[in-house]
Design a protein around this motif. Sequence first.
Motif, short mmCIF file in Angstrom:
data_model
loop_
_atom_site.label_atom_id
_atom_site.label_comp_id
_atom_site.label_asym_id
_atom_site.label_seq_id
_atom_site.Cartn_x
_atom_site.Cartn_y
_atom_site.Cartn_z
N ALA A 1 -4.22 -7.99 38.14
CA ALA A 1 -4.08 -6.78 37.33
C ALA A 1 -5.36 -6.50 36.56
N PHE A 2 -5.96 -7.53 35.97
CA PHE A 2 -7.20 -7.34 35.22
C PHE A 2 -8.32 -6.83 36.12
N LEU A 3 -8.47 -7.46 37.29
CA LEU A 3 -9.52 -7.06 38.21
C LEU A 3 -9.35 -5.62 38.69
N LEU A 4 -8.12 -5.19 38.82
CA LEU A 4 -7.87 -3.82 39.28
C LEU A 4 -8.07 -2.79 38.17
N TRP A 5 -7.63 -3.13 36.95
CA TRP A 5 -7.74 -2.15 35.86
C TRP A 5 -9.17 -1.93 35.40
N ILE A 6 -10.05 -2.89 35.64
CA ILE A 6 -11.44 -2.70 35.19
C ILE A 6 -12.28 -1.96 36.22
N ARG A 7 -11.71 -1.61 37.35
CA ARG A 7 -12.42 -0.83 38.35
C ARG A 7 -12.48 0.63 37.90
N LYS A 8 -13.56 1.33 38.23
CA LYS A 8 -13.80 2.68 37.73
C LYS A 8 -12.65 3.66 38.00
N PRO A 9 -12.07 3.69 39.20
CA PRO A 9 -10.99 4.66 39.39
C PRO A 9 -9.80 4.43 38.46
N MET A 10 -9.61 3.19 38.00
CA MET A 10 -8.44 2.85 37.19
C MET A 10 -8.77 2.70 35.71
N LEU A 11 -10.05 2.75 35.36
CA LEU A 11 -10.43 2.45 33.98
C LEU A 11 -10.44 3.72 33.13
N HIS A 12 -9.27 4.38 33.05
CA HIS A 12 -9.08 5.45 32.08
C HIS A 12 -8.59 4.82 30.78
N SER A 13 -8.18 5.61 29.82
CA SER A 13 -7.81 5.05 28.52
C SER A 13 -6.64 4.09 28.62
N PRO B 1 -11.39 6.49 27.14
CA PRO B 1 -11.68 5.06 27.33
C PRO B 1 -12.47 4.45 26.17
N LYS B 2 -13.44 5.20 25.63
CA LYS B 2 -14.25 4.67 24.54
C LYS B 2 -13.40 4.38 23.31
N ARG B 3 -12.51 5.31 22.96
CA ARG B 3 -11.63 5.09 21.82
C ARG B 3 -10.65 3.95 22.09
N ALA B 4 -10.17 3.87 23.33
CA ALA B 4 -9.22 2.80 23.69
C ALA B 4 -9.88 1.43 23.57
N ILE B 5 -11.13 1.30 24.01
CA ILE B 5 -11.83 0.02 23.91
C ILE B 5 -12.03 -0.36 22.44
N THR B 6 -12.35 0.63 21.60
CA THR B 6 -12.52 0.37 20.17
C THR B 6 -11.22 -0.15 19.55
#
Length: 368
Positions: A63-75, A155-160
Amino acid sequence: METTTFPNLFWDENVTEHVSQSSVMVVENIDKIYEIYLPRTLSSSKYVRIIMYIFGYSGNLLAFLLWIRKPMLHSSGCYLAALAMSDLAFLILDLLYSLHTEWGINALNVPILCETFTILYLTTQYTSPLLTLGFTTERYIAIRFPLKSRIYCTPKRAITIVIFLAFLSLALCGIQGYFWTYDSKLKECVRRIDKLEIWESWTWSTEMVMFLTVPVMIMVLNMLIISEIRKSRKIALNLQRILFKTTATTTMLLVVSCFLILTTLPVSIAYALNNSFPPGRIHNSLSDINEDPIWRAHLTYYEAKTIIYNVGLTHYVMNFYIYLVASDTFRRDVLIMLRCKKSARNQSRIHTRSETIKMESFCSNDTF
């Protein structure tokens, strides 16, 4: 939810200011009582955890490897990637805990590790409901205020927010390193007896917030999300617009957050009843315990609590499999990663385009 690193470590009606050898003997007697009267419960707990580790390690890593891929890395993907990593870290630490408490392997009675283990163990537990609260709040904003979602759900706000929640969990658990210490004479990791009342108050308060208050907040937000979805559908029908189904993202996140509620709240209730079913006195003969009503009630409660807790652990394991069931795109990306389907990428792109034409006024821009 774990209220302590080493359960039943110092149960004794006559606790002194210093750790004594007699208190350790009391613990050993209690452990023998559990082994004699609850052998099936204890043995099944060991092997159930092994199964959860197998599925949890592989599932959370994928799950981690998939979510960090660009198509899936939305907020939402940022929250889910952090959740997968947090759950994986918890399961690794829980393996050490299980080896120490259930298998009798001296895994935690080590200097430095003794003081830091509880900090990390509880931090990963606290992070999970906080991250779930985070993406549930985001999903509510996206549905209730769709025009503002492009501002607040990025994504930027989510990472914060993910970083903030991780540090918040660590700050709440950092004091646990002071409550625990390695006793070189006993060669045991023990709680500081002179700080026992402070430890109980702090741990009880923080865990009730994380495992009772936060899940209730998530439940309220889920109810509001469902209510907003129904309102949106009524508006669409009144305006005679084409009615599309709820996005896969919203459905999936609702299931994940609801699953956390269903698995966390029973554990919180079980631990809240802990003082209502205390162990009885240590008898000269262990066979006398069967005739003691206090011990019978305690053993029944302990057995139920063990089962409820093991069921509660599944929310650290099952998220990956919930994604597989709820999201077609997630399944396709899993197949791509495993190289089982060469054409899955093209199908995924077609599916994504079809999803983006849905009614944006009633759903988030995070579509699968």
